[in-house]
Design an enzyme around this catalytic site. Sequence first.
Site, PDB file in Angstrom:
ATOM      1  CE  LYS A  48      -4.212   1.716   2.207  1.00 59.79           C
ATOM      2  NZ  LYS A  48      -5.353   1.411   3.058  1.00 59.79           N
ATOM      3  CD  GLU A  68     -19.122  -2.218   9.000  1.00 56.35           C
ATOM      4  OE1 GLU A  68     -19.259  -3.295   8.375  1.00 56.35           O
ATOM      5  OE2 GLU A  68     -18.232  -1.402   8.731  1.00 56.35           O
ATOM      6  NE  ARG A 128     -22.545  -3.599   4.104  1.00 53.79           N
ATOM      7  CZ  ARG A 128     -21.341  -3.759   3.568  1.00 53.79           C
ATOM      8  NH1 ARG A 128     -20.385  -4.305   4.264  1.00 53.79           N
ATOM      9  NH2 ARG A 128     -21.131  -3.405   2.330  1.00 53.79           N
TER      10      ARG A 128
HETATM   11  C1  LIG Z   1     -18.816  -1.365   5.330  1.00 55.96           C
HETATM   12  C2  LIG Z   1     -17.581  -0.516   5.397  1.00 55.96           C
HETATM   13  N1  LIG Z   1     -16.913  -0.404   6.556  1.00 55.96           N
HETATM   14  C3  LIG Z   1     -15.803   0.348   6.622  1.00 55.96           C
HETATM   15  C4  LIG Z   1     -15.352   1.006   5.522  1.00 55.96           C
HETATM   16  C5  LIG Z   1     -14.163   1.933   5.628  1.00 55.96           C
HETATM   17  N2  LIG Z   1     -13.023   1.447   4.848  1.00 55.96           N
HETATM   18  C6  LIG Z   1     -12.775   1.909   3.619  1.00 55.96           C
HETATM   19  S1  LIG Z   1     -11.413   1.269   2.936  1.00 55.96           S
HETATM   20  C7  LIG Z   1     -11.147   0.321   4.288  1.00 55.96           C
HETATM   21  C8  LIG Z   1      -9.962  -0.588   4.322  1.00 55.96           C
HETATM   22  C9  LIG Z   1     -10.002  -1.536   3.188  1.00 55.96           C
HETATM   23  O1  LIG Z   1      -8.875  -2.348   3.226  1.00 55.96           O
HETATM   24  P1  LIG Z   1      -8.530  -3.194   1.952  1.00 55.96           P
HETATM   25  O2  LIG Z   1      -9.756  -3.767   1.386  1.00 55.96           O
HETATM   26  O3  LIG Z   1      -7.482  -4.145   2.332  1.00 55.96           O
HETATM   27  O4  LIG Z   1      -7.999  -2.132   0.912  1.00 55.96           O
HETATM   28  P2  LIG Z   1      -6.612  -1.328   0.932  1.00 55.96           P
HETATM   29  O5  LIG Z   1      -6.940   0.037   1.409  1.00 55.96           O
HETATM   30  O6  LIG Z   1      -5.656  -2.045   1.780  1.00 55.96           O
HETATM   31  O7  LIG Z   1      -6.183  -1.330  -0.498  1.00 55.96           O
HETATM   32  C10 LIG Z   1     -12.104   0.545   5.268  1.00 55.96           C
HETATM   33  C11 LIG Z   1     -12.129  -0.075   6.595  1.00 55.96           C
HETATM   34  C12 LIG Z   1     -16.094   0.886   4.335  1.00 55.96           C
HETATM   35  N3  LIG Z   1     -15.770   1.536   3.230  1.00 55.96           N
HETATM   36  N4  LIG Z   1     -17.189   0.105   4.295  1.00 55.96           N
END
Ligand SMILES: Cc1ncc(C[n+]2csc(CCOP(=O)(O)OP(=O)(O)O)c2C)c(N)n1
Length: 642
Positions: free
Chosen positions: A288, A377, A405
């Site tokens: 990342k 969630e 959710r």
């Molecule tokens: C239902 C929900 N909960 C929390 C989030 C907040 N959120 C957005 S990106 C993320 C992390 C995602 O991690 P990953 O899928 O590994 O993607 P990366 O950023 O590492 O590329 C979170 C927790 C969200 N978008 N949707």
Amino acid sequence: MQVEAGPLLQKIEYPEDLRHLKESELEEVCKELRQYIIDMVSVNGGHFAASLGVVELTVALHYALQTPYDQIIFDVGHQAYGHKILTGRRDVFHTNRIIGGISGFPKRGESEYDAFGVGHSSTSISAALGMAVASAYKGETDRQHVAIIGDGALTGGMAFEALNHAGIEKSNLLVILNDNCMSIDPNVGAMKEYLTSITTSKSYNRFRDDLIAVLAKISKKGPNAYGWAKKLEQSIKGTLLKNANLFESLNFRYFGPVDGHDVNKLVKTIEDLKHINGPKLLHVVTVKGKGYALAEKDQTKWHAPGLFDKITGEIKKSVSDKPQPPKYQDVFGHSLVELAEANDKIMGITPAMPSGSSMNIMMKAMPDRAFDVGIAEQHAVTFSAGLAAQGMVPFCNIYSSFMQRAYDQVIHDVALQNLNVVFCLDRAGLVGADGPTHHGAYDIAYMRCVPNMVVSSPMNEEELRNLMYTAQLKDKGPFTIRYPRGNGVMPDWKLPFKEIPVGKGRKLADGEEIAILSFGSIGNEACKAIRKLREDGIHPAHYDLRFAKPLDQELLHEVFKKYSKVITVEDGCLPGGIGSAILEFMVDNNYHAQVVRLGIPDEIVEHGEQAELWHICGYDAAGIELQVRKLTKGIKTESLVG
Ligand SMILES: Cc1ncc(C[n+]2csc(CCOP(=O)(O)OP(=O)(O)O)c2C)c(N)n1
Ligand SMILES: CC(=O)[C@@H](O)[C@H](O)COP(=O)(O)O
Ligand SMILES: [Mg+2]
């Protein structure tokens, strides 16, 4: 602000142009694309590190596939900037997340290359499977459907529901697992440990590679040996490999782990996978923030850093001589630790938002009492219910829009059992640049109709602390406290805790003829409006309702006995919101008054700055002032709302 693209990138309007380039040019395309993202985000803002991590994957997918006929579904979509830039939106990319500009997430209405609208996590596999099944039904057997899901998004239950279903469908689905060991904060959970183990543990990979090498050697020793080797291969693949790999056990063909920054290898792999039918999973390992050293080093900070100097890496902050009010999330985080020091029953829960919610403050101070449960969630709510069933007082902090959710869990697992779970709904109301997927528009309406639920909202930091204090007192039952994204209004906020009687509002100002009833922090806009109106001799009364449920009956009787005109103000949807609650009160008590309800209208509110959106929806200070003037037939109604 517009920035110039590199020479190769300038030639790429659409993926078709990319596909005309030689494979040997792809590395250079990636370099230019990465630089373009850095240049753009540094001056215009937005999500950052995730898009840098998938530059090679994005280029490889558009190169190897026939997009938009082949469909790519990004999970969450915060990593899709490279995709947007390569699919006809380079010239408008400087409008990303700005009012009237393009969205920060893939959006069907914006481009035929955005196969599915996203923003909330863990939906991609379900959506891609639905598309794959529809394509198979329509006879489009050559069509590819690719879900790109991060290791963080894979912690969400929906992803597992989809894997479970996809494993028994024969349709053409490729899941690309983008594994960078990060969510916004470091990723958590046993699944993350499993992914690390198959990525790093030599044993699984060596076992598989050795096996393939041995089989290749045996099969060269003649037809008998070949037949024997084939049988052995099938039986080993059917049992040992299947058992050794979770995805294989779910009937997926598992490929990888592969280096997600080797664009040519990715192109070849994706091309090969096109010819394998059924559910497949390609495990790609990426970093990342790749290519921007500071982001690689501190991935949480650079998830969405705001504007920054791309050379020095300095993140720009607004400068002011005066002490600034804190963010509501920080008041929550610090106050929770203070409360937990005095009440050993308090626990903290966040589904994957430790930094965003400031739950990380308690996680650091009391690691055995605060949990990041992943992007989960539903689990966060029922886990909290379990804690409460054992006499604990969980503070379950979830962004308002992500709480959508877990609605059944709120009703079925918490409210029906009248458990003392405190729901702290951060980012309640319009959130700004993230737009409609993230606006916390609905929580007043969806919480207000749940029996046993208290629904409250603080107008300032002191009120937030006092509501938190009140919610953890004995036997309060399910208790919602909603507060917005951003800063409060009190630089000196750390005042001693005081209990607030549940269902008691506050009178902030007496007035004449007209009363404003506000709920939550948006009441500060009402205060601004009132200050202006007083200059013209108009004196609205102002009440801070504090509770949407139970309503302060005594306060409302006073209002409707004294005032013939009432304006309700909320940073939440009008259908079912606080304005609706007031109308119900009026009908139930046979009051008659002229009422104007201000809040989020029954339509999709797009992205923009929070203040711009309040203005458009007509409930910022200018909008409130205008409505008061209209109702009181006062002066200066023109040009207050643009
Ligand atoms: C239902 C929900 N909960 C929390 C989030 C907040 N959120 C957005 S990106 C993320 C992390 C995602 O991690 P990953 O899928 O590994 O993607 P990366 O950023 O590492 O590329 C979170 C927790 C969200 N978008 N949707
Ligand atoms: C993509 C996503 O869902 C998060 O990154 C979200 O944008 C965070 O919002 P805040 O900036 O309000 O924490
Ligand atoms: Mg990740």
